[in-house]
Scaffold this motif. Structure first.
Motif, short mmCIF file in Angstrom:
data_model
loop_
_atom_site.label_atom_id
_atom_site.label_comp_id
_atom_site.label_asym_id
_atom_site.label_seq_id
_atom_site.Cartn_x
_atom_site.Cartn_y
_atom_site.Cartn_z
N ALA A 1 0.82 -1.21 0.00
CA ALA A 1 0.00 0.00 0.00
C ALA A 1 0.86 1.26 0.00
O ALA A 1 0.58 2.21 -0.74
N MET A 2 1.90 1.27 0.81
CA MET A 2 2.80 2.42 0.86
C MET A 2 3.48 2.62 -0.50
O MET A 2 3.54 3.74 -1.01
N LEU A 3 3.96 1.54 -1.08
CA LEU A 3 4.67 1.62 -2.36
C LEU A 3 3.76 2.08 -3.49
O LEU A 3 4.22 2.74 -4.43
N SER A 4 2.47 1.78 -3.40
CA SER A 4 1.54 2.19 -4.47
C SER A 4 1.45 3.70 -4.59
O SER A 4 0.99 4.21 -5.62
N ARG A 5 1.90 4.41 -3.60
CA ARG A 5 1.86 5.87 -3.63
C ARG A 5 3.06 6.49 -4.35
O ARG A 5 3.08 7.69 -4.60
N LEU A 6 4.05 5.67 -4.68
CA LEU A 6 5.24 6.19 -5.37
C LEU A 6 4.87 6.68 -6.77
O LEU A 6 4.20 5.98 -7.54
N LEU B 1 -6.79 -5.76 -2.83
CA LEU B 1 -8.21 -6.09 -2.86
C LEU B 1 -8.44 -7.58 -3.01
O LEU B 1 -9.30 -8.16 -2.35
N ALA B 2 -7.66 -8.21 -3.87
CA ALA B 2 -7.82 -9.64 -4.15
C ALA B 2 -7.44 -10.51 -2.96
O ALA B 2 -7.91 -11.64 -2.85
N ALA B 3 -6.61 -10.01 -2.07
CA ALA B 3 -6.18 -10.79 -0.91
C ALA B 3 -7.34 -11.17 0.00
O ALA B 3 -7.28 -12.17 0.70
N GLN B 4 -8.38 -10.34 0.01
CA GLN B 4 -9.60 -10.61 0.77
C GLN B 4 -9.39 -10.71 2.28
O GLN B 4 -10.11 -11.43 2.96
N THR B 5 -8.40 -10.00 2.81
CA THR B 5 -8.26 -9.90 4.27
C THR B 5 -8.69 -8.50 4.69
O THR B 5 -8.61 -7.55 3.89
N ALA B 6 -9.13 -8.37 5.91
CA ALA B 6 -9.58 -7.06 6.40
C ALA B 6 -8.44 -6.04 6.32
O ALA B 6 -8.65 -4.90 5.87
N HIS B 7 -7.25 -6.44 6.75
CA HIS B 7 -6.11 -5.51 6.73
C HIS B 7 -5.76 -5.10 5.30
O HIS B 7 -5.58 -3.91 5.02
N ALA B 8 -5.68 -6.06 4.40
CA ALA B 8 -5.31 -5.75 3.01
C ALA B 8 -6.35 -4.84 2.36
O ALA B 8 -6.01 -3.90 1.63
N ARG B 9 -7.62 -5.10 2.61
CA ARG B 9 -8.67 -4.25 2.01
C ARG B 9 -8.60 -2.83 2.56
O ARG B 9 -8.74 -1.86 1.81
N GLN B 10 -8.37 -2.67 3.87
CA GLN B 10 -8.24 -1.32 4.44
C GLN B 10 -7.05 -0.59 3.82
O GLN B 10 -7.13 0.60 3.53
N GLU B 11 -5.96 -1.31 3.64
CA GLU B 11 -4.78 -0.72 3.00
C GLU B 11 -5.09 -0.34 1.55
O GLU B 11 -4.65 0.70 1.05
N ALA B 12 -5.87 -1.18 0.86
CA ALA B 12 -6.25 -0.89 -0.53
C ALA B 12 -7.10 0.38 -0.60
O ALA B 12 -6.89 1.23 -1.48
N TYR B 13 -8.04 0.52 0.31
CA TYR B 13 -8.89 1.70 0.32
C TYR B 13 -8.06 2.97 0.54
O TYR B 13 -8.28 4.00 -0.11
N ALA B 14 -7.12 2.90 1.47
CA ALA B 14 -6.25 4.06 1.74
C ALA B 14 -5.35 4.37 0.54
O ALA B 14 -5.16 5.54 0.19
N ALA B 15 -4.82 3.34 -0.09
CA ALA B 15 -3.97 3.55 -1.27
C ALA B 15 -4.78 4.14 -2.42
O ALA B 15 -4.32 5.05 -3.12
N PHE B 16 -5.99 3.64 -2.60
CA PHE B 16 -6.87 4.17 -3.64
C PHE B 16 -7.18 5.64 -3.37
O PHE B 16 -7.17 6.47 -4.28
N ALA B 17 -7.45 5.98 -2.13
CA ALA B 17 -7.77 7.36 -1.75
C ALA B 17 -6.61 8.31 -2.05
O ALA B 17 -6.83 9.51 -2.28
N ALA B 18 -5.38 7.80 -2.07
CA ALA B 18 -4.21 8.62 -2.34
C ALA B 18 -4.03 8.94 -3.83
O ALA B 18 -3.24 9.81 -4.18
N LEU B 19 -4.77 8.24 -4.69
CA LEU B 19 -4.69 8.51 -6.13
C LEU B 19 -5.39 9.83 -6.45
O LEU B 19 -6.30 10.26 -5.74
N GLU B 20 -4.99 10.45 -7.55
CA GLU B 20 -5.67 11.65 -8.03
C GLU B 20 -7.09 11.27 -8.44
O GLU B 20 -7.34 10.14 -8.87
N PRO B 21 -8.05 12.19 -8.33
CA PRO B 21 -9.44 11.88 -8.68
C PRO B 21 -9.62 11.29 -10.09
O PRO B 21 -10.39 10.34 -10.26
N ALA B 22 -8.92 11.80 -11.07
CA ALA B 22 -9.05 11.26 -12.44
C ALA B 22 -8.55 9.83 -12.50
O ALA B 22 -9.14 8.98 -13.19
N GLU B 23 -7.48 9.55 -11.78
CA GLU B 23 -6.94 8.19 -11.75
C GLU B 23 -7.89 7.25 -11.01
O GLU B 23 -8.06 6.09 -11.40
N GLN B 24 -8.53 7.75 -9.96
CA GLN B 24 -9.53 6.96 -9.25
C GLN B 24 -10.67 6.58 -10.20
O GLN B 24 -11.10 5.42 -10.23
#
Length: 135
Positions: free
Chosen positions: A64-69, A92-115
């Protein structure tokens, strides 16, 4: 002015990468350093780290941290799909609570157009609806 060298013509050669590092034997921190440093095999390192997220919360946090690079957001696997998107999709595909929360936070860090582009690619209206499968 110097002559232009065209690949495939005499005198042209592509740089050699060398042998691929044994990413399957590396720790999470070492893989993350390879990715952050834009190592020529950073994609291979990212895929290895993504393979670990379902069983390893530390790997999920690092992915998740690296996805922000910026470098991963600009590196394309194909079409619109970047290495950063691949990281989020793996979370998202990992289907664990921790991984999904990290995915949501990483997604939120994307620019709106990229989202919007990523939601369109995933064919969902919200990131929470996404249930990708990696096979």
């Amino acid at each position: 002015m110097g002559a232009t060298v065209v690949p495939g013509e005499t005198g042209a050669s592509l740089p050699r990468r060398g042998p691929a590092p044994p990413v399957d034997r590396m720790g999470n921190a070492e893989l993350a350093r390879m990715i952050e440093s834009e190592h020529p095999y950073r994609g291979k390192a990212l895929f290895e780290l993504c393979d670990r997220v379902a069983l390893d919360d530390d790997a999920a946090t690092k992915v998740a941290m690296l996805s922000r690079l910026t470098s991963l957001r600009q590196a394309r696997l194909f079409d619109r799909v970047s290495l950063a998107w691949q990281a989020i999709i793996a979370l998202l595909a990992a289907q664990t609570a921790h991984a999904r929360q990290e995915a949501y936070a990483a997604f939120a860090a994307l620019e709106p157009a990229e989202q919007r582009d990523m939601l369109d690619y995933l064919e969902v209206k919200t990131i929470e609806e996404a249930r990708p499968r990696i096979t």
